[in-house]
Design an enzyme around this catalytic site. Structure first.
Site, PDB file in Angstrom:
ATOM      1  N   GLY A 202      21.674  42.776  40.794  1.00  0.00           N
ATOM      2  CA  GLY A 202      21.582  44.044  40.080  1.00  0.00           C
ATOM      3  C   GLY A 202      20.420  44.059  39.091  1.00  0.00           C
ATOM      4  O   GLY A 202      19.813  45.111  38.846  1.00  0.00           O
TER       5      GLY A 202
ATOM      6  N   GLU B 259      22.952  38.781  46.931  1.00  0.00           N
ATOM      7  CA  GLU B 259      24.294  39.317  47.169  1.00  0.00           C
ATOM      8  C   GLU B 259      24.974  38.755  48.412  1.00  0.00           C
ATOM      9  O   GLU B 259      26.187  38.582  48.463  1.00  0.00           O
ATOM     10  CB  GLU B 259      24.241  40.847  47.284  1.00  0.00           C
ATOM     11  CG  GLU B 259      24.089  41.583  45.967  1.00  0.00           C
ATOM     12  CD  GLU B 259      22.661  41.639  45.450  1.00  0.00           C
ATOM     13  OE1 GLU B 259      21.780  40.945  45.998  1.00  0.00           O
ATOM     14  OE2 GLU B 259      22.426  42.369  44.468  1.00  0.00           O
TER      15      GLU B 259
ATOM     16  N   GLU C  75      17.469  44.862  41.067  1.00  0.00           N
ATOM     17  CA  GLU C  75      17.541  46.265  41.508  1.00  0.00           C
ATOM     18  C   GLU C  75      17.096  47.208  40.393  1.00  0.00           C
ATOM     19  O   GLU C  75      16.472  48.236  40.643  1.00  0.00           O
ATOM     20  CB  GLU C  75      18.964  46.600  41.967  1.00  0.00           C
ATOM     21  CG  GLU C  75      19.310  45.908  43.281  1.00  0.00           C
ATOM     22  CD  GLU C  75      20.683  46.285  43.793  1.00  0.00           C
ATOM     23  OE1 GLU C  75      21.664  46.043  43.062  1.00  0.00           O
ATOM     24  OE2 GLU C  75      20.779  46.828  44.904  1.00  0.00           O
TER      25      GLU C  75
ATOM     26  N   ALA D 195      24.525  41.441  38.157  1.00  0.00           N
ATOM     27  CA  ALA D 195      25.701  42.138  37.679  1.00  0.00           C
ATOM     28  C   ALA D 195      26.650  41.093  37.098  1.00  0.00           C
ATOM     29  O   ALA D 195      26.411  39.899  37.219  1.00  0.00           O
ATOM     30  CB  ALA D 195      26.360  42.857  38.843  1.00  0.00           C
TER      31      ALA D 195
END
Ligand code: NAI
Length: 690
Positions: A102, A125, A105, A61
């Site tokens: 992310g 994370e 993911e 992210a």
């Protein structure tokens, strides 16, 4: 547009193109949403491949979006994932480079994942005090099983492609990754049965050791103590195994939001930014190119020299390790062999990596062997006259271009520079013990150090996988200058009534890896005393006699089996004789011993760090408050999830810090008076705005 839509026959390629790391920011998410719609609406498209431009799958992210909340602007990652799972056409991820956070993911949401041989995947994370919030804990667990998920996600480890394949996170490894993914997607589209999503996989969560979660929690209790995110990750992985899918996903989301709002997450974000800011040196721009380093010399094959030689060799640099005698060199090389053995045993390096690195280190006793080095790092005894001699010899023996660096922890770099004909190429490179493990490199700028010499050692730190901070050339640089009063205060607390267990217990409960007295025992009380003996104190202060007496009684610490504690291996036990020694000191000093609460112990140990830190800023020894935080976290065991001493002070409230310091100055001497820089920062509401 940061997302491109291409067709390869009946397969649509969605390529994310957002330099430098293809982060999943709002524009990328919008582009993906549009691309997925187009793929859904076009009947000629039978399957989709997700990939990244410049051979790099999204590495996560956008961290600034997480902090600012833009990560919540629609479409959020979860909406994209829902769109992918509802597409009705197979989606395959082509993973080149690093698919992290992310990014990974997103890949986990696909029907299959094809990795390049050098690809890496992971959910880091936890390093930012977060748990994955896009179904990462749930899908990872469903694909690879809970044991692998616990290991990887609570540590935030990046897994190499081969490992990811072996535990089921990747479906295949292929050099021509995108092409292989296109073929895979086409095959899935042509198959009779609909491909299975990770969300729907049950096989890996159906069977696992019944006490897996209980024993994992017990094994990590110490490592995770005081932290939120690692525990929530364990909870989420357990939920993946024990709850219906929709509940597991929902719980992960709730815990993600809880972590995201936590002070720990904010502190770790601060550390993340501080580490990056520390690389920048105000007056050295990107036009200053670091010198290439192919060969290095290390002088002194003792504790530090051997570790430093390993750091260089691990980074592919050819090393000559020099000491005064063949015996000393042989001892050093033997130690290096043993340390590499340990690294392999702990899985840090493969046998081949260790062998290759070790083969890059050769021993020597002649300075002539340093005739082709690009840098020489001196790590001989902490003796100014000896170091000066070594620098003179290095100056004569190394090529004129070579940088001459010292690992000194206290000595004046300018005096060492004056022993050479090239003061502009002399700098400090202060490693921490054990040098091949500790992340910090405190580089030191001498008066004459050239921008290029500094740029070179800052770049070298990165190449060695270290986090570098540049300090000014002042007594103790950043770390040891602050540490001296922290350590001294621990003994003052003992004099007044505390025990070593109490003092260390409070600091360890705060989150430090080790309390100040246990740390003294590790470094050696004889060494600590020798350093202190040579140091001056302000007129209104005194050292406690405790350390000197410990050294005089042969209580050197771990190495002699007794110090502030008794040692059996790594186990420490309280020693009644130490308490008697301390009580005697109290009696001699006429101090009436009293019970001291945890709050006072903590305040008295942390406040000297802050006040000295503020003085270092005022003197320009540290360029930023964040640099000081980075030094304390990576060099001295300050808990990263509390952000470092300067960050901690801001959260406490600088006005409160000032009040406590004023109170302590009355009994502790003028040094404790809050310095002007601290008052300024308090008035302006923070370090950086002052
Ligand atoms: P050490 O005593 O383990 O090793 C020093 C080595 O230097 C010995 O092998 C000795 O034979 C060699 N040596 C002495 N004179 C020499 C010469 N003229 N030419 C070549 N080699 C020579 O010492 P240690 O602990 O490795 O410390 C070295 C330096 O690193 C010191 O400046 C120390 O302050 C600094 N330092 C030490 C740390 C620690 O935790 N031990 C941490 C950070 C810095």
């Amino acid at each position: 547009m940061p997302t491109h839509f291409r067709r390869d026959g009946d397969v649509a390629l969605l390529e994310i193109d957002n330099p430098p790391v293809n982060a999943l920011d709002l524009q990328v998410r919008s582009g993906l949403q549009a691309g997925l719609r187009r793929a859904a609406d076009d009947p000629a498209v039978k399957a989709v491949v997700l990939c990244g431009a410049r051979a790099c799958f999204p590495a996560g992210a956008d961290i600034n979006e997480i902090a600012s909340g833009v990560a919540f602007h629609r479409p959020i990652l979860l909406e994209l994932q829902a769109q992918m799972e509802a597409l009705g056409k197979p989606i395959v991820a082509a993973i080149e480079g690093a698919a992290l956070g992310g990014g990974f993911e997103l890949a986990l949401t696909c029907h299959a994942r094809i990795g390049a041989p050098e690809a890496r995947v992971g959910l880091p994370e936890v390093k930012l005090g977060l748990i994955p919030g896009g179904g990462g804990t749930q899908r990872f667990t469903r694909l690879a099983g809970p044991a692998a998920a616990l290991e990887a996600i609570t540590s935030g480890t990046e897994l190499p492609a081969a490992r990811a394949l072996s535990i089921g996170l990747l479906d295949a490894i292929a050099a021509d990754t995108v092409r292989a993914a296109v073929q895979w997607a086409r095959r899935l589209a042509g198959g009779a049965a609909a491909p299975v999503l990770a969300r729907a996989r049950e096989d890996r969560i159906a069977v696992f050791e019944p006490d897996l979660f209980v024993s994992f929690r017990a094994a990590r209790a110490r490592a995770f103590r005081g932290q939120l995110a690692p525990w929530r990750i364990v909870d989420a992985i357990e939920a993946a195994c024990t709850r219906p899918a929709h509940e597991g996903f929902e719980l992960e989301r709730q815990w993600y939001l809880e972590c995201r709002e936590s002070p720990q997450c904010k502190a770790l974000m601060h550390v993340f930014h501080a580490e990056r800011a520390a690389r920048r040196i105000a007056d050295i721009g990107p036009q200053v190119a670091p010198l290439p380093i192919e060969r290095g010399g290390v002088v002194g094959a003792g504790t530090m020299g051997t570790g430093i030689a390993m750091c260089l060799a691990n980074a592919g640099i050819e090393v000559t390790l020099l000491d005064v005698s063949r015996e000393a060199v042989a001892r050093g090389l033997e130690r290096i062999g043993a340390l590499y053995g340990e690294s392999v045993g702990r899985g840090k390096l493969t046998g081949e990596q260790a062998d290759a690195a070790r083969a890059r280190i050769r021993g020597a006793v002649e300075y002539a062997t340093l005739a082709d080095v690009d840098i020489a790092i001196e790590a001989v005894f902490e003796d100014p006259a000896l170091k000066c001699q070594v620098f003179e010899r290095l100056d004569r023996s190394t090529p004129p271009r070579a940088i001459l660096a010292s690992n000194t922890s206290t000595l004046d770099i300018d005096r060492l520079a004056a022993c050479t004909s090239r003061p502009q190429q002399v700098v400090g490179t202060h490693f921490f013990s054990p040098a091949h493990v500790m992340k910090l490199m405190e580089n030191v700028r001498g008066r004459a150090s050239s921008p290029q010499a500094l740029a070179t050692v800052m770049a070298l730190a990165r190449r060695l996988g270290k986090i570098a901070v540049l300090a000014g050339n002042a007594d103790g640089f950043i770390g040891n200058r602050m540490l001296q009063y922290y350590g001294a205060e621990a003994e003052r607390l003992l004099e007044e009534g505390a025990t070593p267990e109490q003092v260390d217990g409070v600091i360890e409960a705060f989150g430090f890896a080790m309390g100040p007295l246990a740390m003294r025992d590790l470094a050696g009380n004889d060494v600590g005393w020798a350093i202190r003996r040579n140091r001056a104190l302000p007129a209104d202060e005194r050292w406690s006699p405790i350390l000197e007496r410990m050294a005089a009684q042969g209580r050197f610490g771990r190495k002699s089996g007794r110090g502030f504690y008794l040692y059996e291996g790594r186990e420490r036990r309280p020693d009644p004789q130490v308490l008697a020694l301390i009580q005697e000191v109290s009696r001699e000093l006429g101090i009436k011993r009293r019970a001291i609460g945890a709050e006072e112990i903590l305040a008295r140990l942390l406040h000297p760090l802050i006040n000295e830190g503020a003085k270092l800023l005022a003197e320009g020894v540290a360029a930023r408050a964040g640099d000081i935080d980075v030094v304390y976290i990576h060099g001295y065991g300050f808990p990263a999830y509390k952000g470092g001493p300067m960050y901690w002070a801001e959260r406490e409230g600088l006005a409160k810090v000032i009040a406590t310091l004023e109170q302590l100055a009355a009994s502790h001497g003028a040094r404790w008076r809050p310095c002007a820089r601290l008052r300024e920062a308090a008035a302006r509401g923070g370090w950086e705005s002052a």
